[in-house]
Write a protein that holds these residues in place. Structure first.
Motif, mmCIF file in Angstrom:
data_model
loop_
_atom_site.group_PDB
_atom_site.id
_atom_site.type_symbol
_atom_site.label_atom_id
_atom_site.label_comp_id
_atom_site.label_asym_id
_atom_site.label_seq_id
_atom_site.Cartn_x
_atom_site.Cartn_y
_atom_site.Cartn_z
ATOM 1 N N MET A 7 0.828 -1.190 0.000
ATOM 2 C CA MET A 7 0.000 0.000 0.000
ATOM 3 C C MET A 7 0.873 1.254 0.000
ATOM 4 S SD MET A 7 -3.107 1.240 0.021
ATOM 5 C CE MET A 7 -4.473 0.531 0.852
ATOM 6 N N ALA A 8 1.952 1.238 0.768
ATOM 7 C CA ALA A 8 2.833 2.409 0.811
ATOM 8 C C ALA A 8 3.474 2.639 -0.552
ATOM 9 C CB ALA A 8 3.905 2.237 1.886
ATOM 10 N N LEU A 9 3.902 1.574 -1.202
ATOM 11 C CA LEU A 9 4.500 1.710 -2.521
ATOM 12 C C LEU A 9 3.486 2.261 -3.516
ATOM 13 C CD1 LEU A 9 6.864 1.350 -4.438
ATOM 14 C CD2 LEU A 9 6.147 -1.022 -4.772
ATOM 15 N N ASN A 10 2.252 1.767 -3.430
ATOM 16 C CA ASN A 10 1.188 2.274 -4.292
ATOM 17 C C ASN A 10 0.992 3.760 -4.076
ATOM 18 O OD1 ASN A 10 -1.902 3.056 -4.356
ATOM 19 N ND2 ASN A 10 -1.562 1.491 -5.929
ATOM 20 N N ARG A 11 0.942 4.201 -2.828
ATOM 21 C CA ARG A 11 0.740 5.622 -2.520
ATOM 22 C C ARG A 11 1.923 6.463 -2.998
ATOM 23 N NH1 ARG A 11 -4.087 4.554 -2.344
ATOM 24 N NH2 ARG A 11 -5.198 4.346 -0.409
ATOM 25 N N VAL A 12 3.136 5.942 -2.864
ATOM 26 C CA VAL A 12 4.314 6.670 -3.344
ATOM 27 C C VAL A 12 4.252 6.822 -4.861
ATOM 28 C CG1 VAL A 12 6.814 6.499 -3.670
ATOM 29 C CG2 VAL A 12 5.839 6.098 -1.420
ATOM 30 N N LEU A 13 3.903 5.735 -5.555
ATOM 31 C CA LEU A 13 3.822 5.790 -7.012
ATOM 32 C C LEU A 13 2.730 6.751 -7.471
ATOM 33 C CD1 LEU A 13 4.341 2.030 -7.940
ATOM 34 C CD2 LEU A 13 5.940 3.927 -8.291
ATOM 35 N N VAL A 14 1.555 6.662 -6.852
ATOM 36 C CA VAL A 14 0.453 7.538 -7.259
ATOM 37 C C VAL A 14 0.780 8.989 -6.939
ATOM 38 C CG1 VAL A 14 -1.973 8.096 -6.847
ATOM 39 C CG2 VAL A 14 -1.281 5.729 -7.106
ATOM 40 N N ALA A 15 1.314 9.249 -5.744
ATOM 41 C CA ALA A 15 1.697 10.622 -5.389
ATOM 42 C C ALA A 15 2.796 11.120 -6.326
ATOM 43 C CB ALA A 15 2.145 10.701 -3.933
ATOM 44 N N GLY A 16 3.708 10.235 -6.713
ATOM 45 C CA GLY A 16 4.757 10.620 -7.655
ATOM 46 C C GLY A 16 4.199 10.989 -9.017
ATOM 47 N N VAL A 17 3.231 10.218 -9.488
ATOM 48 C CA VAL A 17 2.597 10.533 -10.771
ATOM 49 C C VAL A 17 1.876 11.869 -10.681
ATOM 50 C CG1 VAL A 17 0.755 9.830 -12.357
ATOM 51 C CG2 VAL A 17 2.430 8.158 -11.562
ATOM 52 N N TRP A 18 1.143 12.088 -9.590
ATOM 53 C CA TRP A 18 0.457 13.377 -9.413
ATOM 54 C C TRP A 18 1.481 14.513 -9.359
ATOM 55 C CZ3 TRP A 18 -4.204 13.968 -10.786
ATOM 56 C CH2 TRP A 18 -5.221 13.071 -10.458
ATOM 57 N N ALA A 19 2.594 14.286 -8.650
ATOM 58 C CA ALA A 19 3.626 15.339 -8.544
ATOM 59 C C ALA A 19 4.191 15.675 -9.913
ATOM 60 C CB ALA A 19 4.739 14.899 -7.594
ATOM 61 N N LEU A 20 4.465 14.656 -10.727
ATOM 62 C CA LEU A 20 4.944 14.904 -12.089
ATOM 63 C C LEU A 20 3.894 15.648 -12.910
ATOM 64 C CD1 LEU A 20 6.714 11.510 -12.892
ATOM 65 C CD2 LEU A 20 7.797 13.755 -12.566
ATOM 66 N N ALA A 21 2.638 15.282 -12.725
ATOM 67 C CA ALA A 21 1.564 15.958 -13.459
ATOM 68 C C ALA A 21 1.465 17.423 -13.044
ATOM 69 C CB ALA A 21 0.235 15.247 -13.230
ATOM 70 N N VAL A 22 1.539 17.698 -11.734
ATOM 71 C CA VAL A 22 1.493 19.084 -11.259
ATOM 72 C C VAL A 22 2.677 19.868 -11.812
ATOM 73 C CG1 VAL A 22 1.709 20.562 -9.207
ATOM 74 C CG2 VAL A 22 0.166 18.610 -9.166
ATOM 75 N N GLY A 23 3.873 19.293 -11.726
ATOM 76 C CA GLY A 23 5.057 19.966 -12.263
ATOM 77 C C GLY A 23 4.943 20.204 -13.755
ATOM 78 N N GLY A 24 4.459 19.203 -14.477
ATOM 79 C CA GLY A 24 4.281 19.353 -15.918
ATOM 80 C C GLY A 24 3.247 20.408 -16.269
ATOM 81 N N MET A 25 2.137 20.402 -15.559
ATOM 82 C CA MET A 25 1.095 21.414 -15.804
ATOM 83 C C MET A 25 1.623 22.805 -15.494
ATOM 84 S SD MET A 25 -1.794 20.059 -16.873
ATOM 85 C CE MET A 25 -3.093 21.142 -16.367
ATOM 86 N N TYR A 26 2.353 22.942 -14.391
ATOM 87 C CA TYR A 26 2.905 24.244 -14.031
ATOM 88 C C TYR A 26 3.880 24.730 -15.110
ATOM 89 C CZ TYR A 26 5.675 27.809 -11.768
ATOM 90 O OH TYR A 26 6.338 28.976 -11.504
ATOM 91 N N TYR A 27 4.797 23.862 -15.493
ATOM 92 C CA TYR A 27 5.783 24.229 -16.497
ATOM 93 C C TYR A 27 5.111 24.578 -17.823
ATOM 94 C CZ TYR A 27 9.740 23.940 -19.681
ATOM 95 O OH TYR A 27 10.671 24.227 -20.645
ATOM 96 N N TRP A 28 4.190 23.741 -18.265
ATOM 97 C CA TRP A 28 3.492 23.950 -19.528
ATOM 98 C C TRP A 28 2.732 25.272 -19.519
ATOM 99 C CZ3 TRP A 28 -1.737 24.376 -20.718
ATOM 100 C CH2 TRP A 28 -2.060 24.292 -22.069
ATOM 101 N N SER A 29 1.994 25.542 -18.451
ATOM 102 C CA SER A 29 1.192 26.771 -18.412
ATOM 103 C C SER A 29 2.072 28.015 -18.245
ATOM 104 C CB SER A 29 0.144 26.704 -17.302
ATOM 105 O OG SER A 29 0.741 26.602 -16.039
#
Length: 180
Positions: A1-23
């Motif tokens: 479960m912890a690994l799942n949460r790390v992976l999902v939070a990591g994907v969200w973090a990359l998405a936030v960073g990508g959205m910020y950079y793109w915009s």
């Protein structure tokens, strides 16, 4: 479960960073968000969170769901499942997940609002909330069919419009809705 949460939070973090950079690179970030303090947007944000709390009370009454804050229930669940130390770590990762998901939701509101403003020219309508309700809200409705997952995105869009695109209260309101 912890690994799942790390992976999902990591994907969200990359998405936030990508959205910020793109915009930011396209000059959209300043057009989508402002940073001015305004009392009315804080009131609207608290009203949106209050709507969520009222829904929790109704669901606790008619569906025997827990009345306590979601975060406390999740913490107790994770501690019961993994023990106090590992459960608390998973809970903190869940909080990080919610923070990143809230950030993506706010970006979605900003982008949908910008698109609606350009396409229809009526900047006073909560296009961000409408777009969020039809995408994020609709998908959540399929998983947890309550009216709240469609109404709350509209409320967040209204908070965004009333606050003249002030990002901090909207982000705070979305995050609080996730954990309350």
């Amino acid at each position: 479960m912890a690994l799942n949460r790390v992976l999902v939070a990591g994907v969200w973090a990359l998405a936030v960073g990508g959205m910020y950079y793109w915009s930011r690179e396209r000059g959209l970030f300043r057009q989508m968000f402002t940073w001015r303090k305004q009392g009315r947007v804080l009131v609207a944000s608290l009203a949106a969170v209050a709507l969520h709390v009222v829904d929790n009370i109704v669901m606790a009454t008619i569906a025997n769901e827990s009345l306590g804050p979601q975060a406390l229930g999740e913490h107790a669940f994770f501690v019961g499942l993994y023990g106090p130390v590992d459960g608390s770590v998973v809970f903190l990762l869940q909080g990080l997940y919610y923070l990143f998901e809230a950030s993506i939701v706010v970006f979605m509101i900003g982008l949908f609002q910008r698109a609606g403003d350009q396409w229809f020219g009526r900047t006073y309508l909560p296009w961000g909330g409408i777009g969020l309700a039809l995408t994020w809200g609709a998908l959540h409705y399929l998983m947890h069919p309550t009216l709240e997952v469609v109404v709350l995105p509209l409320a967040m869009g209204i908070v965004y419009v009333l606050g003249r695109r002030h990002v901090v209260p909207v982000l705070l309101a979305v995050f609080l809705v996730f954990v309350v």
